[in-house]
Motif scaffolding. Sequence first.
Motif, PDB file in Angstrom:
ATOM      1  N   LYS A 103      -4.936  -5.947   8.235  1.00  0.00           N
ATOM      2  CA  LYS A 103      -4.554  -5.647   9.620  1.00  0.00           C
ATOM      3  C   LYS A 103      -4.286  -4.148   9.761  1.00  0.00           C
ATOM      4  N   VAL A 104      -4.859  -3.553  10.781  1.00  0.00           N
ATOM      5  CA  VAL A 104      -4.657  -2.143  11.096  1.00  0.00           C
ATOM      6  C   VAL A 104      -4.251  -2.072  12.571  1.00  0.00           C
ATOM      7  N   THR A 105      -3.211  -1.304  12.844  1.00  0.00           N
ATOM      8  CA  THR A 105      -2.786  -1.124  14.231  1.00  0.00           C
ATOM      9  C   THR A 105      -2.815   0.360  14.572  1.00  0.00           C
ATOM     10  N   PRO A 106      -2.870   0.661  15.867  1.00  0.00           N
ATOM     11  CA  PRO A 106      -2.892   2.078  16.256  1.00  0.00           C
ATOM     12  C   PRO A 106      -1.616   2.830  15.870  1.00  0.00           C
ATOM     13  N   GLN A 107      -0.490   2.125  15.726  1.00  0.00           N
ATOM     14  CA  GLN A 107       0.776   2.783  15.421  1.00  0.00           C
ATOM     15  C   GLN A 107       1.024   2.961  13.920  1.00  0.00           C
ATOM     16  N   SER A 108       0.120   2.477  13.095  1.00  0.00           N
ATOM     17  CA  SER A 108       0.350   2.577  11.654  1.00  0.00           C
ATOM     18  C   SER A 108      -0.966   2.644  10.912  1.00  0.00           C
ATOM     19  N   GLN A 109      -0.842   2.945   9.622  1.00  0.00           N
ATOM     20  CA  GLN A 109      -2.022   2.931   8.765  1.00  0.00           C
ATOM     21  C   GLN A 109      -1.619   2.300   7.445  1.00  0.00           C
ATOM     22  N   PRO A 110      -2.556   1.649   6.776  1.00  0.00           N
ATOM     23  CA  PRO A 110      -2.233   0.987   5.506  1.00  0.00           C
ATOM     24  C   PRO A 110      -1.824   1.994   4.430  1.00  0.00           C
ATOM     25  N   VAL A 111      -0.957   1.560   3.564  1.00  0.00           N
ATOM     26  CA  VAL A 111      -0.535   2.357   2.416  1.00  0.00           C
ATOM     27  C   VAL A 111      -1.588   2.172   1.325  1.00  0.00           C
ATOM     28  N   ASP A 112      -1.851   3.219   0.557  1.00  0.00           N
ATOM     29  CA  ASP A 112      -2.866   3.090  -0.480  1.00  0.00           C
ATOM     30  C   ASP A 112      -2.376   2.207  -1.634  1.00  0.00           C
ATOM     31  N   ALA A 113      -3.317   1.734  -2.418  1.00  0.00           N
ATOM     32  CA  ALA A 113      -3.026   0.786  -3.494  1.00  0.00           C
ATOM     33  C   ALA A 113      -2.062   1.357  -4.532  1.00  0.00           C
ATOM     34  N   THR A 114      -2.142   2.645  -4.789  1.00  0.00           N
ATOM     35  CA  THR A 114      -1.239   3.264  -5.767  1.00  0.00           C
ATOM     36  C   THR A 114       0.210   3.178  -5.307  1.00  0.00           C
ATOM     37  N   MET A 115       0.453   3.452  -4.040  1.00  0.00           N
ATOM     38  CA  MET A 115       1.807   3.371  -3.500  1.00  0.00           C
ATOM     39  C   MET A 115       2.322   1.930  -3.534  1.00  0.00           C
ATOM     40  N   ILE A 116       1.464   0.990  -3.192  1.00  0.00           N
ATOM     41  CA  ILE A 116       1.871  -0.419  -3.248  1.00  0.00           C
ATOM     42  C   ILE A 116       2.243  -0.791  -4.674  1.00  0.00           C
ATOM     43  N   ARG A 117       1.427  -0.382  -5.640  1.00  0.00           N
ATOM     44  CA  ARG A 117       1.727  -0.675  -7.058  1.00  0.00           C
ATOM     45  C   ARG A 117       3.069  -0.096  -7.470  1.00  0.00           C
ATOM     46  N   GLN A 118       3.360   1.130  -7.048  1.00  0.00           N
ATOM     47  CA  GLN A 118       4.639   1.762  -7.393  1.00  0.00           C
ATOM     48  C   GLN A 118       5.811   0.967  -6.824  1.00  0.00           C
ATOM     49  N   VAL A 119       5.702   0.561  -5.575  1.00  0.00           N
ATOM     50  CA  VAL A 119       6.786  -0.199  -4.948  1.00  0.00           C
ATOM     51  C   VAL A 119       6.926  -1.576  -5.612  1.00  0.00           C
ATOM     52  N   VAL A 120       5.827  -2.230  -5.895  1.00  0.00           N
ATOM     53  CA  VAL A 120       5.870  -3.538  -6.570  1.00  0.00           C
ATOM     54  C   VAL A 120       6.512  -3.392  -7.941  1.00  0.00           C
ATOM     55  N   ASN A 121       6.158  -2.361  -8.680  1.00  0.00           N
ATOM     56  CA  ASN A 121       6.766  -2.140 -10.003  1.00  0.00           C
ATOM     57  C   ASN A 121       8.264  -1.897  -9.888  1.00  0.00           C
ATOM     58  N   GLU A 122       8.686  -1.167  -8.856  1.00  0.00           N
ATOM     59  CA  GLU A 122      10.116  -0.948  -8.638  1.00  0.00           C
ATOM     60  C   GLU A 122      10.832  -2.268  -8.355  1.00  0.00           C
ATOM     61  N   MET A 123      10.223  -3.119  -7.528  1.00  0.00           N
ATOM     62  CA  MET A 123      10.833  -4.413  -7.205  1.00  0.00           C
ATOM     63  C   MET A 123      10.932  -5.284  -8.460  1.00  0.00           C
ATOM     64  N   LYS A 124       9.895  -5.271  -9.290  1.00  0.00           N
ATOM     65  CA  LYS A 124       9.921  -6.053 -10.526  1.00  0.00           C
ATOM     66  C   LYS A 124      10.968  -5.517 -11.494  1.00  0.00           C
ATOM     67  N   SER A 125      11.135  -4.206 -11.534  1.00  0.00           N
ATOM     68  CA  SER A 125      12.155  -3.603 -12.388  1.00  0.00           C
ATOM     69  C   SER A 125      13.551  -4.007 -11.920  1.00  0.00           C
ATOM     70  N   ASN A 126      13.775  -3.991 -10.609  1.00  0.00           N
ATOM     71  CA  ASN A 126      15.058  -4.436 -10.072  1.00  0.00           C
ATOM     72  C   ASN A 126      15.305  -5.904 -10.392  1.00  0.00           C
ATOM     73  N   ALA A 127      14.271  -6.720 -10.259  1.00  0.00           N
ATOM     74  CA  ALA A 127      14.395  -8.147 -10.592  1.00  0.00           C
ATOM     75  C   ALA A 127      14.763  -8.322 -12.059  1.00  0.00           C
ATOM     76  N   ALA A 128      14.156  -7.520 -12.931  1.00  0.00           N
ATOM     77  CA  ALA A 128      14.444  -7.620 -14.372  1.00  0.00           C
ATOM     78  C   ALA A 128      15.896  -7.263 -14.674  1.00  0.00           C
ATOM     79  N   THR A 129      16.445  -6.297 -13.953  1.00  0.00           N
ATOM     80  CA  THR A 129      17.846  -5.932 -14.145  1.00  0.00           C
ATOM     81  C   THR A 129      18.753  -7.112 -13.801  1.00  0.00           C
ATOM     82  N   TYR A 130      18.497  -7.732 -12.668  1.00  0.00           N
ATOM     83  CA  TYR A 130      19.290  -8.911 -12.287  1.00  0.00           C
ATOM     84  C   TYR A 130      19.026 -10.086 -13.216  1.00  0.00           C
ATOM     85  N   ARG A 131      17.823 -10.179 -13.712  1.00  0.00           N
ATOM     86  CA  ARG A 131      17.468 -11.253 -14.637  1.00  0.00           C
ATOM     87  C   ARG A 131      18.302 -11.153 -15.918  1.00  0.00           C
TER      88      ARG A 131
END
Length: 164
Positions: A103-131
């Motif tokens: 989905k693409v809208t006029p008010q936004s643009q998709p984030v590139d795959a590298t940025m998504i990977r970085q954010v996903v890795n951060e979320m997984k790291s946070n999950a591991a800390t709580y784990r």
Amino acid sequence: LITLQDIKSVRPTAELDSVRWQPFAVEAQDQDLRPILGDGLYYQLMQTPAETAYANLLNGTTYTYDGQTVYFDGLKPMLVYFFLARFIQNNPVNITRYGIVQKVTPQSQPVDATMIRQVVNEMKSNAATYRNQVDQFLLQNQSTYPLYIGSNTSLKAGFRMFQG
């Protein structure tokens, strides 16, 4: 086991459509939480989440171990971060009857795959800390959670030494 309010209390987000977020929450429970708890404890939690021991496991509590009071955050923060990792990675993709689209809208643009990977890795790291907190809590409260046999997922790093 988690709600939109739980997600927002851990990590503020934009409004999420329940049709879009709930499948990822169920996946986080079944594919991330179940291997950590083991099938027996997972089943008991799912059957009786309001029972005091399981409510403490889910929502957090304080407990005494080795003469010290310890605060345990509960399963929810870990589940939220597992959910976010799945949601962030997969939400941009929409499966339609015409194929897979983004989905693409006029008010936004998709984030590139590298940025998504970085954010996903951060979320997984946070999950591991709580784990790690979850593992510690369950091991230190084995009399309350006898079905816990130790976690068996690949998130746990390290090695074990065996004496012969």
